[in-house]
Design a protein around this motif. Structure first.
Motif, PDB file in Angstrom:
ATOM      1  N   VAL A  87       0.852  -1.186   0.000  1.00 26.62           N
ATOM      2  CA  VAL A  87       0.000   0.000   0.000  1.00 26.62           C
ATOM      3  C   VAL A  87       0.894   1.244   0.000  1.00 26.62           C
ATOM      4  O   VAL A  87       1.620   1.500   0.961  1.00 26.62           O
ATOM      5  CB  VAL A  87      -0.953   0.028   1.210  1.00 26.62           C
ATOM      6  N   VAL A  88       0.825   2.005  -1.097  1.00 28.93           N
ATOM      7  CA  VAL A  88       1.664   3.188  -1.287  1.00 28.93           C
ATOM      8  C   VAL A  88       0.878   4.423  -0.862  1.00 28.93           C
ATOM      9  O   VAL A  88      -0.243   4.643  -1.334  1.00 28.93           O
ATOM     10  CB  VAL A  88       2.090   3.313  -2.762  1.00 28.93           C
ATOM     11  N   PRO A  89       1.426   5.256   0.025  1.00 33.91           N
ATOM     12  CA  PRO A  89       0.668   6.413   0.523  1.00 33.91           C
ATOM     13  C   PRO A  89       0.407   7.471  -0.537  1.00 33.91           C
ATOM     14  O   PRO A  89       1.120   7.568  -1.542  1.00 33.91           O
ATOM     15  CB  PRO A  89       1.554   6.968   1.652  1.00 33.91           C
ATOM     16  N   GLU A  90      -0.620   8.271  -0.290  1.00 32.79           N
ATOM     17  CA  GLU A  90      -1.063   9.293  -1.247  1.00 32.79           C
ATOM     18  C   GLU A  90       0.054  10.274  -1.586  1.00 32.79           C
ATOM     19  O   GLU A  90       0.173  10.710  -2.730  1.00 32.79           O
ATOM     20  CB  GLU A  90      -2.263  10.043  -0.658  1.00 32.79           C
ATOM     21  N   ARG A  91       0.863  10.637  -0.621  1.00 29.73           N
ATOM     22  CA  ARG A  91       1.938  11.619  -0.870  1.00 29.73           C
ATOM     23  C   ARG A  91       2.882  11.137  -1.961  1.00 29.73           C
ATOM     24  O   ARG A  91       3.267  11.897  -2.855  1.00 29.73           O
ATOM     25  CB  ARG A  91       2.705  11.864   0.418  1.00 29.73           C
TER      26      ARG A  91
ATOM     27  N   ILE B  14       2.387   1.870   3.727  1.00 32.99           N
ATOM     28  CA  ILE B  14       1.394   1.830   4.802  1.00 32.99           C
ATOM     29  C   ILE B  14       1.330   0.400   5.310  1.00 32.99           C
ATOM     30  O   ILE B  14       1.115  -0.540   4.538  1.00 32.99           O
ATOM     31  CB  ILE B  14       0.030   2.309   4.295  1.00 32.99           C
ATOM     32  N   SER B  15       1.542   0.225   6.596  1.00 33.54           N
ATOM     33  CA  SER B  15       1.674  -1.125   7.151  1.00 33.54           C
ATOM     34  C   SER B  15       0.336  -1.826   7.374  1.00 33.54           C
ATOM     35  O   SER B  15       0.276  -3.052   7.422  1.00 33.54           O
ATOM     36  CB  SER B  15       2.457  -1.071   8.474  1.00 33.54           C
ATOM     37  N   GLN B  16      -0.749  -1.050   7.512  1.00 31.43           N
ATOM     38  CA  GLN B  16      -2.057  -1.668   7.773  1.00 31.43           C
ATOM     39  C   GLN B  16      -2.535  -2.461   6.548  1.00 31.43           C
ATOM     40  O   GLN B  16      -2.283  -2.081   5.409  1.00 31.43           O
ATOM     41  CB  GLN B  16      -3.099  -0.605   8.121  1.00 31.43           C
ATOM     42  N   LYS B  17      -3.239  -3.544   6.812  1.00 32.02           N
ATOM     43  CA  LYS B  17      -3.747  -4.407   5.742  1.00 32.02           C
ATOM     44  C   LYS B  17      -4.858  -3.703   4.974  1.00 32.02           C
ATOM     45  O   LYS B  17      -5.743  -3.087   5.563  1.00 32.02           O
ATOM     46  CB  LYS B  17      -4.265  -5.722   6.336  1.00 32.02           C
ATOM     47  N   TYR B  18      -4.812  -3.821   3.652  1.00 32.33           N
ATOM     48  CA  TYR B  18      -5.829  -3.191   2.811  1.00 32.33           C
ATOM     49  C   TYR B  18      -7.134  -3.983   2.912  1.00 32.33           C
ATOM     50  O   TYR B  18      -7.122  -5.208   3.032  1.00 32.33           O
ATOM     51  CB  TYR B  18      -5.364  -3.137   1.356  1.00 32.33           C
ATOM     52  N   PRO B  19      -8.292  -3.296   2.883  1.00 29.56           N
ATOM     53  CA  PRO B  19      -9.581  -4.016   2.959  1.00 29.56           C
ATOM     54  C   PRO B  19      -9.734  -5.017   1.810  1.00 29.56           C
ATOM     55  O   PRO B  19      -9.125  -4.870   0.752  1.00 29.56           O
ATOM     56  CB  PRO B  19     -10.614  -2.893   2.841  1.00 29.56           C
ATOM     57  N   ASP B  20     -10.570  -6.011   2.023  1.00 21.56           N
ATOM     58  CA  ASP B  20     -10.845  -7.026   1.004  1.00 21.56           C
ATOM     59  C   ASP B  20     -11.755  -6.415  -0.060  1.00 21.56           C
ATOM     60  O   ASP B  20     -12.978  -6.502   0.012  1.00 21.56           O
ATOM     61  CB  ASP B  20     -11.503  -8.240   1.652  1.00 21.56           C
ATOM     62  N   TYR B  21     -11.140  -5.772  -1.034  1.00 19.14           N
ATOM     63  CA  TYR B  21     -11.905  -5.042  -2.055  1.00 19.14           C
ATOM     64  C   TYR B  21     -12.778  -5.976  -2.897  1.00 19.14           C
ATOM     65  O   TYR B  21     -13.865  -5.602  -3.340  1.00 19.14           O
ATOM     66  CB  TYR B  21     -10.957  -4.250  -2.965  1.00 19.14           C
ATOM     67  N   ALA B  22     -12.289  -7.194  -3.134  1.00 17.85           N
ATOM     68  CA  ALA B  22     -13.031  -8.123  -3.999  1.00 17.85           C
ATOM     69  C   ALA B  22     -14.396  -8.465  -3.411  1.00 17.85           C
ATOM     70  O   ALA B  22     -15.354  -8.707  -4.150  1.00 17.85           O
ATOM     71  CB  ALA B  22     -12.210  -9.386  -4.231  1.00 17.85           C
ATOM     72  N   SER B  23     -14.500  -8.471  -2.091  1.00 18.03           N
ATOM     73  CA  SER B  23     -15.748  -8.877  -1.450  1.00 18.03           C
ATOM     74  C   SER B  23     -16.862  -7.842  -1.629  1.00 18.03           C
ATOM     75  O   SER B  23     -18.037  -8.158  -1.435  1.00 18.03           O
ATOM     76  CB  SER B  23     -15.516  -9.125   0.045  1.00 18.03           C
ATOM     77  N   VAL B  24     -16.518  -6.592  -1.979  1.00 18.93           N
ATOM     78  CA  VAL B  24     -17.550  -5.562  -2.128  1.00 18.93           C
ATOM     79  C   VAL B  24     -17.968  -5.376  -3.586  1.00 18.93           C
ATOM     80  O   VAL B  24     -18.886  -4.603  -3.870  1.00 18.93           O
ATOM     81  CB  VAL B  24     -17.091  -4.202  -1.544  1.00 18.93           C
TER      82      VAL B  24
END
Length: 373
Positions: free
Chosen positions: A196-200, A237-247
Motif C-alpha cells: 500500500v503506497v501512501p497518497e503523498r 502503509i503497514s495496515q492491511k488493505y480491505p478485502d476489495y473483492a468482497s464488495v
C-alpha cells in the motif's frame, strides 16, 4: 573543498528533489538538501521521512564531500540566476560560497551526519523488483488516485494498493463510497504480494513520470521508484488493505449503456441544483432514456434533464451523490461509452468502458444514496 556546476542543470536537478522537502516540520534538519559528492557525481537528497527523493548530476570536483544546506534558499538563489557556471566552495567556518561571473552568495551548512539515514535496497534479500512503463504507471494513478480516502481513521485506504499476482499488476483505491480497480495484464512478476503506497508518494510521482520505464523495488516497509536520474523512496502503509473483492457485486444483471460526455455534462449541470449537504441526484432510468434530476429545497431550485441510453430492463430509480458520479465519469472521459451494471436502488453499481482494451481491465464502483420517499 570546491566543485562547479552549470546553474540551469542544477536548477533542473533541485526542482526534481524539492517536492520531498516538507513545508512545515518540527525537525528543521528536514528543511535541507543533503549534497553528496563522490567520484565526480553530485547526489542530492531530500526527505520528509515519509518519502525521499534523490537525483544526480556529473560535476567537476577536487575531492569527495558531503554536507547539508538550506533547501528553499538555495533553490531560490539558483532559480533566479541566468545560465552561468556556479563555483561552490566549502570553508572551515561552515559556510558554502557560491561564486558566479557576476555575483557571490554565502550560506551556512551543516555536517552530513545530522541528516536522517536514508533507506537503501542494496544487498536486501527480501527485495522484489519489477519494471513498468512510466506512462502506464501515470495512467493508473490518474485513473485511480481520486478515490483514495482522506479519513485518517482508515489509514490503509489513504493509499493505493499495488497487488502483484499471476494476473498482472492491479491498482486499487477506495474511500468506501467509490472504488477503482485497474489491472495491467502485461506487467508480469515472479512474486505474488501486495503493498500500500501512501497518497503523498502517488502525488509526487504523478508529476514526474514520463514515457520511460520505471524500475520498482520493494520490501516489507519501503518501495523505490527509479526513473532515469531520479529515485523516489516511500514508506509503505503497514495496515492491511480491505478485502476489495468482497464488495464488488456479482449479481448486477441490469445493464445501462450511455455516452460518457453527455452524461457527465448533464451531471455537472444538475450539481448546480443539488442540496449542498447531500449532493443527491436522481436517475430515473427507462429503456431508452435517463431522466436526471436534482432539487435544492432550501433555495427552491430544481433541474431535470434527459439523456439517451440503452437499458436492459423496464425502469429503475436510483440516487447518487452527484460529486462522486462526476469524479468517476471525469476519469473515464477517454471512453466514448460506458456501462452501468446495476441490481437495485440500494446495491453498489459497477461502471466500466464499453470498449475493452487488450491488456487493461478497469472497473469503477459507486455506492448509491437513498432517495426520499
Amino acid at each position: 573543498m570546491e566543485f562547479k556546476v552549470n546553474s540551469k542543470e542544477l536548477e533542473k536537478l533541485l526542482s526534481k528533489v524539492i517536492p520531498a522537502v516538507p513545508t512545515r516540520t518540527p525537525m528543521s534538519i528536514l528543511e535541507n538538501f543533503l549534497f553528496e559528492i563522490k567520484d565526480g557525481l553530485l547526489n542530492i537528497y531530500a526527505t520528509d521521512l515519509e518519502i525521499s527523493l534523490k537525483s544526480s548530476i556529473s560535476v567537476v570536483a577536487d575531492e569527495n564531500e558531503s554536507f547539508v544546506v538550506q533547501a528553499k534558499l538555495l533553490y531560490e538563489i539558483v532559480r533566479s540566476l541566468k545560465e552561468t557556471t556556479i563555483h561552490f566552495t566549502l570553508t572551515p567556518s561552515k559556510k558554502v560560497n557560491l561564486v558566479t561571473d557576476f555575483g557571490k552568495y554565502s550560506l551556512s551548512y551543516l555536517d552530513a551526519t545530522e541528516f536522517p539515514n536514508l533507506q537503501t535496497f542494496e544487498d536486501d534479500k527480501e527485495m522484489n523488483e519489477v519494471t513498468i512503463n512510466g506512462n502506464d504507471l501515470k495512467n493508473a494513478f490518474d485513473k485511480s488516485s481520486f478515490a483514495m480516502s482522506k479519513e485518517e481513521m482508515r489509514p490503509a485506504m489513504m493509499g493505493t494498493l499495488f497487488e502483484f499476482s499471476d494476473n498482472g499488476l492491479r491498482f486499487v483505491t477506495t474511500d468506501g463510497h467509490r472504488l477503482v480497480n485497474l489491472l495491467y495484464k502485461n506487467v508480469k512478476s515472479v512474486f505474488n504480494n501486495s503493498y500500500v503506497v501512501p497518497e503523498r508518494a502517488v502525488s509526487v510521482l504523478s508529476r514526474i513520470l514520463d514515457e520511460k520505464d520505471v524500475r520498482i523495488r520493494m520490501n516489507k516497509a519501503y518501495m523505490s521508484f527509479k526513473l532515469n536520474d531520479i529515485e523516489l523512496i516511500t514508506r509503505l502503509i503497514s495496515q492491511k488493505y480491505p478485502d476489495y473483492a468482497s464488495v464488488i457485486p456479482l449479481e448486477n444483471e441490469l445493464t445501462l449503456k450511455v455516452n460518457t460526455k453527455e452524461l457527465l455534462d448533464s451531471i455537472k449541470r444538475m450539481m448546480l441544483f443539488s442540496t449542498s449537504t447531500t449532493k443527491r441526484v436522481k436517475f430515473s432510468i427507462k429503456e431508452k432514456e435517463i431522466e436526471i434530476s436534482a432539487e435544492d429545497l432550501d433555495l427552491g431550485a430544481s433541474g431535470e434533464e434527459k439523456v439517451s441510453c440503452e437499458f436492459s430492463s423496464d425502469s429503475l430509480e436510483i440516487g447518487f451523490n452527484c460529486a462522486y458520479v462526476q469524479d468517476v465519469l471525469s476519469h473515464l472521459t477517454s471512453e466514448e461509452e460506458i456501462i452501468f451494471k446495476l441490481h437495485s436502488a440500494t446495491k453498489a453499481v459497477i461502471i466500466e468502458p464499453v470498449q475493452k482494451k487488450e491488456n487493461i481491465d478497469i472497473i469503477m464502483l459507486l455506492m448509491p444514496v437513498r432517495l426520499n420517499s
